[in-house]
Enzyme design. Sequence first.
Site, mmCIF file in Angstrom:
data_model
loop_
_atom_site.group_PDB
_atom_site.id
_atom_site.type_symbol
_atom_site.label_atom_id
_atom_site.label_comp_id
_atom_site.label_asym_id
_atom_site.label_seq_id
_atom_site.Cartn_x
_atom_site.Cartn_y
_atom_site.Cartn_z
ATOM 1 N N SER A 139 14.313 69.629 46.926
ATOM 2 C CA SER A 139 13.877 70.236 48.310
ATOM 3 C C SER A 139 15.108 71.023 48.832
ATOM 4 C CB SER A 139 13.414 69.207 49.455
ATOM 5 O OG SER A 139 13.395 69.832 50.705
ATOM 6 N N TYR A 152 15.234 61.342 53.853
ATOM 7 C CA TYR A 152 14.650 62.162 53.006
ATOM 8 C C TYR A 152 15.597 63.381 52.445
ATOM 9 C CZ TYR A 152 11.319 65.859 51.648
ATOM 10 O OH TYR A 152 10.820 66.664 50.944
#
Length: 257
Positions: A139, A152
Site C-alpha cells: 500500500s 496497518y
Amino acid sequence: MRDPNSIAITGASSGIGAALARRYAGQGRVLALSGRNPHRLEEVARDCRAAGAVVETAAFDVTDQQALESWLREADGRHPLDLVIANAGISAGTGTFGEDATQTRQILSVNVDGVVSTVLSAVALMRPRGRGQIAIMSSLAAFRGFPGAPAYCASKAAVRVWGEALRGMVAGEGLTVSVICPGYVKSPMTAVNDFPMPFLMDSARAARIIERGLAAGKARIVFPRRLFAVVWLLSLLPPSWTDPLLTRLPEKPASEG
C-alpha cells in the site's frame, strides 16, 4: 509474465482481489480463488466462469497456514501456477478507542504472516520449475506511518520491504516478485471511511493498472502517482515537521474494514 495461464489469488472475495479475478478471467485461464466469505467468493467465481475461465474456490483465513499451503499445493498440482497474488489483507479503525493489542496482532497476523505464508509456499512450488511470478499487495501507507492506522501501515511496510528484497534473492532462479502499492481503492475496506480519500479510484481501474504492471514485470507497481508523490515527500521530511500535521488527520472509524 505477459500471459499467465494458471493464477492463484488470495482475498479474492471482494475489493482489489475480486477485481483482479474478474480482470484475469478469460477463455483458457485457470483461476484458484480464496477468501473468507464463501458467498461473495462464489459470486466472483460465477462472473469469472461466465467469462470463460475455469475456477476453483476455497474459503479459509490466510492465517490458517495448513489450509493455505494445502490449497496452493493442490491448485499447483492440477495446473502449475504461473502467477500467485498475495492480496488478502485487513484494516481496522482507531477512532475513539485507539488501537489495542488484539487489533494490532490481528492486522499483523493477516497482513504479514498471511502474506509471508502465501509467498513462501508459492516460491517452494515454483522454484523447481525455474519460472513463476509472485505479486505482493502492499500500500502507499507503507511509505510513512500514519497515527490513524499504525498496525496497518507497519504491516504494509513490512511486506513491501520484504518483497523488494525477495525479488533480488530469487531473480537468479527464474522467479519474478512484484510489490503493489495502491492508494485509496473502492472496496469494503474503504467503504467505512467517513473522511475524504484523495484520488479514490474504482477497483476495476486498479486491476487494470496492476495487470499491466505485472505483465511488464515491474518491481514496484505504485498508483496513483500524484498521491505517491505526496506520501514520498512525507517520508523524506523530518518527523518533527510532519507529525503535527499527521496527528490532525481524521481517523478510520473503529470497526474492521
